[in-house]
Design an enzyme around this catalytic site. Structure first.
Site, PDB file in Angstrom:
ATOM      1  CE  LYS A  26      -2.717   3.426   1.369  1.00  9.61           C
ATOM      2  NZ  LYS A  26      -2.193   4.818   1.258  1.00  9.61           N
ATOM      3  CD  GLU A  63      12.376   4.549   8.827  1.00  7.66           C
ATOM      4  OE1 GLU A  63      12.313   5.588   9.537  1.00  7.66           O
ATOM      5  OE2 GLU A  63      12.379   4.547   7.599  1.00  7.66           O
ATOM      6  CG  LEU A  64       7.315   4.987  13.396  1.00  8.64           C
ATOM      7  CD1 LEU A  64       6.580   5.069  14.729  1.00  8.64           C
ATOM      8  CD2 LEU A  64       6.341   4.741  12.256  1.00  8.64           C
TER       9      LEU A  64
END
Length: 454
Positions: free
Chosen positions: A156, A230-231
């Site tokens: 997505k 993973e921000l």
């Protein structure tokens, strides 16, 4: 009437393509194909998987310019950096071609059993939710190890890089992967919960904002699905008294300004000791002023537009609020639409947005520190924990500080960057789990104990 996605070129403002979102029925068909493909793909021998991965690497090399131009059109990345991104994806393929068999081989463990070992078995369908800023690389660092481990992938992608997402699906098919091994799903946020809850989906990985990470983590937890997140990042670039500016100033500028400053691991906060502060500011400013700004399709362009105008507006708002708290514009700070001039802000202190928050664009916050201790204390003063970089000639003394830095990465005399050979990920509000290296390929496998007695 079907819901649609329309992509636009952020530099020209022109519409690129319009795509239909997948219907609920189409989503169900995609998920069913994913499961049936996994049943056979998971039994495929690793040498066969890596053979197909070699085909992917070859297609990346052959079609580098085509893929790069698509990225540049969709999100404004300067073309030279888009080309470098595609080449890095090919390097990633080569790494796992060489190492996958070793990473996934059974590990013999001596116990009282006749035979005991650890088996690394694929989980099934892994959903990835990916951002637009490195639209090929961030997908590939998920897809390559995940598929090579025997899983299948669903992507997505960010809506503004839909063309890139579909191009990657076609790439894997053209490379010979079974249909259903890597699929792009065009869904909005309302449909994500349905996808995550589906029995076919076994885990979720997301690269994105802290807000998005928390939302997906809640949905995944509700359905007992593993996540890797993973921000955002608020990386510090610490410049100590003895830093070699002549050698590394270009690296420091790149650490903030490459990809138009839109990188989670960019240097967001430059923490400079007072003895070298004036010299650093003079040299850094000179380099920033010299950056070539303009059309991202021209090879000599270094910075261009941001990916969307709303992102530039958000960055402008963070700067404005910081100026209201006492920060000063040293250079730049003009915006026209999605184009944000490379900018240097001085007299930055904690409790200003550009110190505390992630700034996703070409703005460098400069902070003066009394000495090394204060510089490192300021570096650690962050909710985020993706990476820190330190520039100094006294390497020996920094060894004593390695454990003091609570981030996922510490780079000395180099900008923080991802490398297929090294694990990548963060701590605190920057997420958890690791991508790349051996650690990355083992995130989405069942680490199974096998114990055999005669």
């Amino acid at each position: 009437m079907k819901k649609q996605i329309t992509t636009k070129n952020p530099y020209t403002g022109k519409t690129l393509e319009t795509y239909d979102y997948h219907t609920k029925k189409e989503i169900e068909t995609i998920l069913e194909l994913s499961q049936s493909t996994f049943n056979s793909w998971s039994q495929t021998e690793i040498p066969e998987r890596t053979k197909l991965l070699k085909n992917v690497a070859n297609l990346l090399e052959t079609n580098t310019l085509e893929y790069a131009q698509l990225m540049t059109a969709e999100m404004g990345k300067p073309i030279s950096q888009s080309i470098a991104e595609i080449k890095k994806c090919a390097t990633l393929c080569d790494f796992y071609i060489t190492n996958a068999d070793k990473f996934l081989s059974d590990q013999i463990i001596e116990t009282e059993a006749h035979e005991s070992f650890i088996s690394y078995d694929p989980l099934g369908t892994i959903l990835s939710i990916m951002p637009w800023n490195y639209p090929f690389w961030q997908v590939f660092r998920f897809a390559v190890p995940t598929l090579t481990a025997g899983n299948v992938g669903l992507l997505k992608h960010a809506s503004n890089t839909t063309g890139t997402a579909l191009a990657m699906e076609k790439l894997f098919i053209d490379a010979g992967y079974p249909k259903g091994c890597f699929q792009t799903i065009l869904v909005n946020h309302d449909d994500i919960e349905t996808v995550i809850a589906h029995d076919t989906v076994k885990a979720v990985t997301l690269t994105g904002s802290e807000k998005a990470g928390k939302s997906i983590a809640v949905l995944a937890a509700k359905n007992l699905k593993k996540t890797v997140l993973e921000l955002g990042g608020n990386n510090a670039c610490v410049v100590l008294d003895d830093a070699n500016l002549d050698k590394y100033i270009d690296t420091m500028v790149s650490a903030r300004m490459q990809n138009n400053g839109q990188s989670c691991i960019a240097a967001k906060r430059f923490i400079v000791t007072e003895k070298i502060y004036d010299t650093f500011l003079e040299q850094f400013t000179g380099k920033v002023k010299a950056l070539k700004i303009g059309d991202p399709e021209k090879k000599d362009t270094y910075t261009s537009v941001m990916a969307r105008e709303d992102l530039a507006e958000e960055l402008e708002n963070q700067v404005t609020k910081s100026l209201e708290k006492g920060a000063k514009v040293h250079y730049g700070n003009t915006r026209k639409g999605a184009a944000y001039q490379p900018t240097i802000i001085t007299e930055v202190t904690p409790n200003m947005p550009i110190f505390d928050e992630e700034t996703f664009g070409p703005v460098a916050a400069i902070i003066k520190a009394k000495d090394k201790k204060e510089a490192l204390d300021l570096a650690k003063n962050s909710r985020f924990g993706l990476g820190t970089m330190i520039f100094t000639e006294d390497i020996k003394s920094i060894y004593h500080n390695i454990s003091d830095i609570p981030d996922g990465a510490l780079f000395i005399n180099e900008m923080v960057k991802s490398d297929p050979r090294l694990p990548f990920g963060g701590t605190k509000a920057s997420g958890y789990g690791r991508e790349l290296s051996k650690e990355g390929i083992l995130e989405f496998v069942n680490i199974k104990t096998v114990y055999i007695n005669k």
